[in-house]
Write an enzyme that holds these catalytic residues in place. Sequence first.
Site: not given
Ligand code: NAI
Length: 244
Positions: A151, A155
């Site tokens: 991861y 990133k």
């Molecule tokens: P989440 O797991 O709640 O949502 C991720 C979304 O991406 C889901 O709707 C999923 O269906 C979709 N997804 C997964 N694989 C996919 C693919 N191959 N093609 C299209 N869509 C796909 O995650 P969250 O927490 O909302 O994270 C969103 C972004 O923020 C991610 O890139 C994550 O790495 C980043 N992030 C999140 C943090 C956190 O603390 N939640 C911290 C730092 C970064």
Amino acid sequence: MDFTKKTVIVTGSARGIGRIVAERFASLGANLVISDVDQEQAETVAGEIGGTAIGLKANVTSSEDVENLFEKTKKEFGQVDIVVNNAGITRDTLLIRMHEKDWDMVLDINLKGAFLVTKSAAKLMMKQRYGRIVNISSVVGLTGNAGQANYAASKAGLIGLTKSTAKELGARNITVNAVAPGFIATDMTENLPEEAKEMFLSKLLIKRAGTPEDIASAVTFLSSDEASYITGQVLTVDGGLTIN
Ligand code: NAI
């Protein structure tokens, strides 16, 4: 900020941070494409946003899906002004236990996905001589994190992609920036072990978990006219986590 007549694609916006980012853009007047690998949920979210939001299935690891996503968006709205590379997953474990498939899957979705989406976006935006691309990285892309080699590498890779693309596209009035969230309360972090959550929370200067709304504020700012002279930057939104 006003995004009237602007068209925005947010990948992975069927839930979590992506969904809230999309809702914020919609509340500021934009046309929205809710794009996700989960088609049903993408369509549901678009329906709930209403107005000019549409839901489209796109697995960001598939160049065919991504090309379709841009074609359909162009057909529906005529242009693509703003793209948020938000789709991302974790498959956490220590390096010596990490299976090759978990390395590949995380790099494919988090990094190759952003490459494919950025490539399609750039082709359109270069013709338009206008564009905003925001990549959702993470503080662990800056600091590394035990148990997240795949991861963190993805990133950190996004930051390299952001800076290189900013250099290639700046002359066409396209800005490319990254947001590096810290610990944000979503489904992704819900399943972290309690000790890991407590470790994050104890290191925060602002004594609360971040929210998707905090990230939406940064993303809309970087996509706005007010940020037209900011490119190739990484904006950390982490309640002070990384400087503490
Ligand atoms: P989440 O797991 O709640 O949502 C991720 C979304 O991406 C889901 O709707 C999923 O269906 C979709 N997804 C997964 N694989 C996919 C693919 N191959 N093609 C299209 N869509 C796909 O995650 P969250 O927490 O909302 O994270 C969103 C972004 O923020 C991610 O890139 C994550 O790495 C980043 N992030 C999140 C943090 C956190 O603390 N939640 C911290 C730092 C970064």
